[in-house]
Design a protein around this motif. Structure first.
Motif, PDB file in Angstrom:
ATOM      1  N   PHE A 135       0.825  -1.208   0.000  1.00 13.63           N
ATOM      2  CA  PHE A 135       0.000   0.000   0.000  1.00 13.63           C
ATOM      3  C   PHE A 135       0.864   1.265   0.000  1.00 13.63           C
ATOM      4  O   PHE A 135       0.528   2.260  -0.654  1.00 13.63           O
ATOM      5  CB  PHE A 135      -0.931  -0.007   1.210  1.00 13.63           C
ATOM      6  CG  PHE A 135      -2.207  -0.787   0.983  1.00 13.63           C
ATOM      7  CD1 PHE A 135      -2.327  -1.681  -0.067  1.00 13.63           C
ATOM      8  CD2 PHE A 135      -3.295  -0.616   1.823  1.00 13.63           C
ATOM      9  CE1 PHE A 135      -3.492  -2.395  -0.278  1.00 13.63           C
ATOM     10  CE2 PHE A 135      -4.486  -1.323   1.617  1.00 13.63           C
ATOM     11  CZ  PHE A 135      -4.579  -2.217   0.571  1.00 13.63           C
ATOM     12  N   SER A 136       1.976   1.216   0.712  1.00 22.11           N
ATOM     13  CA  SER A 136       2.867   2.383   0.762  1.00 22.11           C
ATOM     14  C   SER A 136       3.466   2.660  -0.613  1.00 22.11           C
ATOM     15  O   SER A 136       3.585   3.822  -1.032  1.00 22.11           O
ATOM     16  CB  SER A 136       3.981   2.148   1.788  1.00 22.11           C
ATOM     17  OG  SER A 136       3.438   1.887   3.064  1.00 22.11           O
ATOM     18  N   LEU A 196       8.039   1.704   6.236  1.00 23.07           N
ATOM     19  CA  LEU A 196       7.639   2.384   5.009  1.00 23.07           C
ATOM     20  C   LEU A 196       6.206   2.898   5.135  1.00 23.07           C
ATOM     21  O   LEU A 196       5.880   3.985   4.648  1.00 23.07           O
ATOM     22  CB  LEU A 196       7.767   1.439   3.809  1.00 23.07           C
ATOM     23  CG  LEU A 196       7.665   2.106   2.435  1.00 23.07           C
ATOM     24  CD1 LEU A 196       8.720   3.179   2.257  1.00 23.07           C
ATOM     25  CD2 LEU A 196       7.754   1.074   1.320  1.00 23.07           C
ATOM     26  N   GLY A 197       5.366   2.125   5.815  1.00 21.06           N
ATOM     27  CA  GLY A 197       4.006   2.592   6.080  1.00 21.06           C
ATOM     28  C   GLY A 197       3.986   3.866   6.895  1.00 21.06           C
ATOM     29  O   GLY A 197       3.200   4.789   6.632  1.00 21.06           O
ATOM     30  N   MET A 198       4.850   3.931   7.891  1.00 22.62           N
ATOM     31  CA  MET A 198       4.941   5.149   8.704  1.00 22.62           C
ATOM     32  C   MET A 198       5.312   6.347   7.841  1.00 22.62           C
ATOM     33  O   MET A 198       4.735   7.435   7.984  1.00 22.62           O
ATOM     34  CB  MET A 198       5.995   4.966   9.808  1.00 22.62           C
ATOM     35  CG  MET A 198       5.614   3.993  10.906  1.00 22.62           C
ATOM     36  SD  MET A 198       6.982   3.768  12.066  1.00 22.62           S
ATOM     37  CE  MET A 198       6.234   2.617  13.227  1.00 22.62           C
ATOM     38  N   MET A 199       6.283   6.152   6.940  1.00 27.01           N
ATOM     39  CA  MET A 199       6.737   7.253   6.109  1.00 27.01           C
ATOM     40  C   MET A 199       5.630   7.768   5.184  1.00 27.01           C
ATOM     41  O   MET A 199       5.638   8.943   4.804  1.00 27.01           O
ATOM     42  CB  MET A 199       7.946   6.815   5.270  1.00 27.01           C
ATOM     43  CG  MET A 199       9.152   6.375   6.080  1.00 27.01           C
ATOM     44  SD  MET A 199       9.807   7.693   7.139  1.00 27.01           S
ATOM     45  CE  MET A 199      10.860   6.758   8.250  1.00 27.01           C
ATOM     46  N   ILE A 207       6.660   9.884  13.627  1.00 21.39           N
ATOM     47  CA  ILE A 207       7.717   9.012  13.087  1.00 21.39           C
ATOM     48  C   ILE A 207       8.982   9.147  13.916  1.00 21.39           C
ATOM     49  O   ILE A 207       9.643   8.146  14.228  1.00 21.39           O
ATOM     50  CB  ILE A 207       8.009   9.363  11.612  1.00 21.39           C
ATOM     51  CG1 ILE A 207       6.775   9.093  10.734  1.00 21.39           C
ATOM     52  CG2 ILE A 207       9.204   8.550  11.099  1.00 21.39           C
ATOM     53  CD1 ILE A 207       6.934   9.595   9.309  1.00 21.39           C
ATOM     54  N   LYS A 208       9.320  10.388  14.298  1.00 19.70           N
ATOM     55  CA  LYS A 208      10.546  10.633  15.075  1.00 19.70           C
ATOM     56  C   LYS A 208      10.573   9.812  16.361  1.00 19.70           C
ATOM     57  O   LYS A 208      11.625   9.322  16.790  1.00 19.70           O
ATOM     58  CB  LYS A 208      10.674  12.121  15.410  1.00 19.70           C
ATOM     59  CG  LYS A 208      11.127  12.992  14.255  1.00 19.70           C
ATOM     60  CD  LYS A 208      11.321  14.427  14.722  1.00 19.70           C
ATOM     61  CE  LYS A 208      11.987  15.294  13.673  1.00 19.70           C
ATOM     62  NZ  LYS A 208      11.169  15.479  12.463  1.00 19.70           N
ATOM     63  N   THR A 209       9.430   9.635  16.981  1.00 13.41           N
ATOM     64  CA  THR A 209       9.389   8.882  18.240  1.00 13.41           C
ATOM     65  C   THR A 209       9.649   7.392  18.016  1.00 13.41           C
ATOM     66  O   THR A 209       9.996   6.667  18.957  1.00 13.41           O
ATOM     67  CB  THR A 209       8.023   9.058  18.935  1.00 13.41           C
ATOM     68  OG1 THR A 209       6.988   8.423  18.149  1.00 13.41           O
ATOM     69  CG2 THR A 209       7.688  10.524  19.123  1.00 13.41           C
TER      70      THR A 209
END
Length: 566
Positions: A135-136, A196-199, A207-209
């Motif tokens: 999906f990403s 990659l999903g987070m990005m 994301i940083k956490t």
């Protein structure tokens, strides 16, 4: 939207479309996409999902599951490469077919009799993570060409199936998800898909956490790799796990603007070389553990590694593939449009911790192992070996079998020919086989360019044999195997077994297999050849196997010698 696979997406596409080297696999992708948009897609049947729990068979559900995702990726890739809008509606249909599935987790990884409905839906396994990666990649490549309502549906499904359980671990008895501490391919594959999903779907402040947690997944994957770069899961899982590790390392390097660079680690460089060190010939490779015998490689991965490490060997593209359970567009975008194959040189390598020895020579190749019988994707195969001549295998290690429920249950795993020592070229003592366990370990392993030796007695039931010393001498055109035994008072019989997928022929006092001649003392041993079969790892095909047994005719015989002339 940042494209994490290449710096300039459309420049790369244009370069690929002009490339003669890339043309065959681009044409193949488009051809498969054209087939996919014409064929009907069936909904995932819950009755097929339940077959695994009733019979242990995985194929009924997984065949459609993976085909749907492969076809979706082909359609996405064809749309990106051609910009032809005929692929848009089928792509949206495939996205929604996948969104409609009860769970993205496969039955083998979620027990409906143990887990709640929420746990089954939110169980982040290998293939739930790969679906997030799929999906990403759709989001990255399609951009504004995809309707907002489709993107919203994708984000909603990723959020409820993956991000919610990753954030809220109470359901799964935190503080970490079960795969996060695994030291095998799981931490890399799951980590890459989730990251990659987070990005693509998370806000940057969140994301940083996650960055310390992400690097933890990467460190845990590397923990399962020896310092000299051996992947004990075998070459097939190297291709699977390391591909995702490289993907993850690339993402985190770019996200941190180079501050976190795993490619600078010596272990990662050594691991990158593992693939080429397991090649026995252009078409065959070392198949210990749950691996394949036929050499295949991910063309994008090798191209990308070559750009980082000049030592990487580029094989012939005819052995390349961009296919996997869910192949990635990174395999296209990483591909070097000026790709040219390298010459395969002679090489001798020894991996210390798994005691794995490989000698690739012009006239033949040889691989043997010591190790122990509790390795990742373990087979009871201490002392097993492989011999190839050209592109033909003389004596085989059968590699991976068909995956079923029983295949991964300790009490039944070693009943299979491919996993038990009965399907390997090792001795049989008192009619019994090697036993599993880390304490079943090889002793006194030594090697040089021209020999490999190992003691195997600890692989068998205590007391039935005092010592089994196995020694290989590698000559220019032959290999001499000598097994020396010290019997105990419980030793009743010894049989030497050798395994081949080629039917052996007995003539002129020797056995011939694929132009190789096996010489032995026919007065000392009773020779029998048994034809049987195994189920192939992919395709559920019956594959013939020949078990060549030399039974000692007299208990006074304490040595077995076999000369394999190549």
């Amino acid at each position: 939207m940042k494209y994490y696979f290449v710096d300039n997406l459309f420049e790369k596409r244009n370069a690929l479309l002009k490339s003669d080297a890339a043309k065959p696999f681009i044409d193949d992708v488009i051809k498969k996409a054209d087939i996919a948009i014409e064929k009907p897609v069936s909904s995932a049947k819950f009755s097929d999902f339940m077959i695994f729990f009733e019979s242990g068979s995985r194929s009924e559900y997984e065949k459609g599951y993976f085909a749907k995702r492969n076809d979706c990726m082909y359609i996405l890739s064809a749309y990106f490469l051609t910009n032809n809008h005929k692929y848009l509606t089928p792509l949206i249909d495939y996205i929604n077919y996948i969104c409609d599935e009860f769970t993205w987790c496969v039955p083998a990884h979620c027990d409906v009799h143990k887990f709640s409905t929420r746990e089954i839906v939110e169980r982040v396994d290998l293939f739930q993570s790969e679906t997030v990666r799929l999906f990403s990649e759709i989001i990255m490549l399609m951009g504004n060409n995809l309707p907002s309502y489709v993107k919203e549906r994708m984000k909603y499904e990723v959020e409820r199936r993956v991000f919610r359980p990753i954030r809220d671990l109470e359901t799964f008895q935190g503080p970490t998800f079960y795969w996060e501490n695994m030291t095998n391919n799981w931490s890399a594959v799951c980590g890459a898909g989730v990251t990659l999903g987070m990005m693509c779907f998370m806000e940057d402040r969140e994301i940083k956490t996650f960055v310390p947690r992400i690097t933890g997944w990467m460190d845990n994957y590397l923990e399962g790799i020896s310092d000299d770069g051996c992947c004990e899961e075998g070459i097939s899982y190297w291709g699977y796990g390391f591909f995702h590790f490289v993907l993850l390392a690339d993402i985190i390097k770019k996200y941190t603007k180079g501050k976190i660079n795993y490619f600078e680690k010596e272990k990662v460089k050594n691991l990158a070389l593992f693939n080429q060190r397991m090649i026995l010939s252009e078409s065959e490779c070392v198949s210990f553990s749950d691996s394949r015998e036929e050499f295949q490689f991910k063309i994008g991965l090798i191209s990308h590694l070559k750009s980082i490490y000049p030592e990487i060997y580029r094989p012939s593209l005819k052995y390349g593939t961009i296919c996997g359970n869910v192949h990635s567009t990174a395999e296209i975008l990483w591909f070097d449009e000026r790709y040219r194959e390298d010459e395969l040189h002679e090489e001798i390598v020894y991996y210390r911790d798994p005691q794995l020895f490989v000698s690739r020579q012009n006239s033949y190749s040889f691989a043997a192992k010591g190790g122990h019988n509790a390795e990742p994707h373990n087979h009871n195969d201490m002392g097993s070996f492989i011999i190839t001549k050209g592109d033909k295998i003389i004596l085989n290690d059968l590699g991976a079998g068909k995956y079923t429920k029983d295949y991964f249950i300790p009490d039944t795993r070693y009943n299979y020919l491919v996993t038990g020592s009965q399907g390997h070229s090792v001795p049989i003592i008192n009619g019994t086989y090697q036993l599993p366990g880390k304490d079943r370990s090889a002793k006194n392993v030594s090697h040089s360019d021209k020999h490999f030796e190992v003691e195997l007695q600890d692989a068998y039931k205590e007391g039935i044999i005092e010592r089994i010393h196995r020694n290989f001498v590698l000559n220019d055109d032959s290999i001499v195997l000598t097994d020396t035994f010290i019997y105990s008072d419980k030793t009743e019989s010894v049989t030497e077994r050798f395994v081949s997928k080629t039917k052996p022929e007995l003539k002129d006092g020797c056995i011939t297999i694929n132009d190789a001649s096996l010489y032995f003392d026919k007065e000392k041993y009773l020779l029998t050849v048994t034809e049987t079969s195994i189920k192939s790892h992919i395709g559920d095909i019956d594959v013939p196997v020949y078990l060549i047994d030399f039974e000692f005719t007299d208990k006074s015989i304490r040595e077995f010698k076999l000369e394999i002339r190549l």
